[in-house]
Enzyme design. Sequence first.
Site, PDB file in Angstrom:
ATOM      1  N   ASN A 134      -8.284  -0.223  12.722  1.00 15.25           N
ATOM      2  CA  ASN A 134      -7.512   0.663  11.231  1.00 15.25           C
ATOM      3  C   ASN A 134      -7.849  -0.475  10.164  1.00 15.25           C
ATOM      4  OD1 ASN A 134      -5.068  -0.871  11.521  1.00 15.25           O
ATOM      5  ND2 ASN A 134      -3.703   1.354  11.113  1.00 15.25           N
ATOM      6  N   TYR A 179       4.596  -7.711  17.358  1.00 20.92           N
ATOM      7  CA  TYR A 179       4.154  -5.883  17.591  1.00 20.92           C
ATOM      8  C   TYR A 179       6.053  -5.602  18.354  1.00 20.92           C
ATOM      9  CZ  TYR A 179       1.306  -4.807  14.891  1.00 20.92           C
ATOM     10  OH  TYR A 179      -0.357  -4.781  13.607  1.00 20.92           O
ATOM     11  N   THR A 236      -1.772   5.105   8.190  1.00 22.69           N
ATOM     12  CA  THR A 236      -2.152   4.727   9.320  1.00 22.69           C
ATOM     13  C   THR A 236      -3.635   4.869  10.195  1.00 22.69           C
ATOM     14  OG1 THR A 236      -0.524   3.891   9.919  1.00 22.69           O
ATOM     15  CG2 THR A 236      -1.234   3.829  11.870  1.00 22.69           C
ATOM     16  N   LYS A 259      -6.876  -7.326  10.098  1.00 30.56           N
ATOM     17  CA  LYS A 259      -7.095  -7.109  11.381  1.00 30.56           C
ATOM     18  C   LYS A 259      -8.944  -7.204  12.283  1.00 30.56           C
ATOM     19  CE  LYS A 259      -3.889  -3.330  11.820  1.00 30.56           C
ATOM     20  NZ  LYS A 259      -2.997  -2.455  12.499  1.00 30.56           N
ATOM     21  N   GLU A 300       8.233 -10.692   7.795  1.00 27.30           N
ATOM     22  CA  GLU A 300       7.178 -10.800   8.820  1.00 27.30           C
ATOM     23  C   GLU A 300       6.405 -12.049   7.904  1.00 27.30           C
ATOM     24  OE1 GLU A 300       5.919  -6.186   9.932  1.00 27.30           O
ATOM     25  OE2 GLU A 300       5.403  -7.379   8.505  1.00 27.30           O
ATOM     26  N   HIS A 357      -3.156  -4.073   8.124  1.00 24.48           N
ATOM     27  CA  HIS A 357      -1.875  -4.476   8.723  1.00 24.48           C
ATOM     28  C   HIS A 357      -0.828  -4.160   7.394  1.00 24.48           C
ATOM     29  CE1 HIS A 357       2.779  -4.342  10.111  1.00 24.48           C
ATOM     30  NE2 HIS A 357       2.846  -5.487   9.419  1.00 24.48           N
TER      31      HIS A 357
HETATM   32  P1  CMP Z   1      -0.142  -1.436  11.986  1.00 26.33           P
HETATM   33  O1  CMP Z   1       0.404  -1.020  11.124  1.00 26.33           O
HETATM   34  O2  CMP Z   1       0.152  -2.660  12.473  1.00 26.33           O
HETATM   35  O3  CMP Z   1       1.278  -1.470  13.513  1.00 26.33           O
HETATM   36  C1  CMP Z   1       1.112  -0.795  14.183  1.00 26.33           C
HETATM   37  C2  CMP Z   1      -0.393  -0.392  14.940  1.00 26.33           C
HETATM   38  O4  CMP Z   1       0.022  -0.094  15.755  1.00 26.33           O
HETATM   39  C3  CMP Z   1      -0.719   0.677  13.720  1.00 26.33           C
HETATM   40  O5  CMP Z   1      -0.757  -0.444  11.959  1.00 26.33           O
HETATM   41  C4  CMP Z   1      -1.989   1.217  14.123  1.00 26.33           C
HETATM   42  O6  CMP Z   1      -2.903  -0.176  14.551  1.00 26.33           O
HETATM   43  C5  CMP Z   1      -1.500   0.400  15.950  1.00 26.33           C
HETATM   44  N1  CMP Z   1      -1.431   1.979  16.455  1.00 26.33           N
HETATM   45  C6  CMP Z   1      -2.382   2.152  17.773  1.00 26.33           C
HETATM   46  N2  CMP Z   1      -1.990   4.237  17.972  1.00 26.33           N
HETATM   47  C7  CMP Z   1      -1.155   4.630  17.195  1.00 26.33           C
HETATM   48  C8  CMP Z   1      -0.529   5.092  17.239  1.00 26.33           C
HETATM   49  N3  CMP Z   1      -0.523   6.639  17.765  1.00 26.33           N
HETATM   50  N4  CMP Z   1       0.601   5.754  15.863  1.00 26.33           N
HETATM   51  C9  CMP Z   1       1.209   4.555  15.119  1.00 26.33           C
HETATM   52  N5  CMP Z   1       0.730   3.755  15.583  1.00 26.33           N
HETATM   53  C10 CMP Z   1      -0.862   3.410  15.840  1.00 26.33           C
END
Ligand code: CMP
Length: 140
Positions: A114, A51, A93, A11, A128, A117
Amino acid sequence: MAIENTLSIIKPDATRRDLTGLVNAKFEKAGLKIIAQKRLHLSKAVAQKFYEVHKDRPFYNDLVEFMISGPIIVQVLRGEGAVILNRTVMGATNPSEADEGTIRKEFAESIEANSVHGSDSSENAINEINFFFAEIELLI
Ligand code: CMP
């Protein structure tokens, strides 16, 4: 466990800090082969589409804005049980809940920023991967 592919995204928070090589080293050390990868800067429409499953979540708009805030690396990882293995290597996550040694524990800045993904199921991995890669890019 069978050999399978999973989609990974490095990311914008990680590309901004030049962490691609360190993240890739984690994958390779864990036995995940990087069989395809490319650097992209997503448009808003593409990020929204990718998303879409989260479109009713309160964090959706911020997530989309974050994902278009800089370049990303999309990649296909291959290995035995690659979907689950990659999720283990990534960590939880929320980096505050991630295990020691995981990518998110070491590199993530927040639950949004984070660093990586990864597909959450074998079925989603196929969808995906097809979203970002053409069949010809995976013929190796
Ligand atoms: P990802 O695996 O990319 O899938 C969805 C993304 O939403 C997740 O990682 C997080 O980076 C982001 N995100 C932001 N806020 C939240 C939250 N409260 N709970 C879960 N995902 C979140």
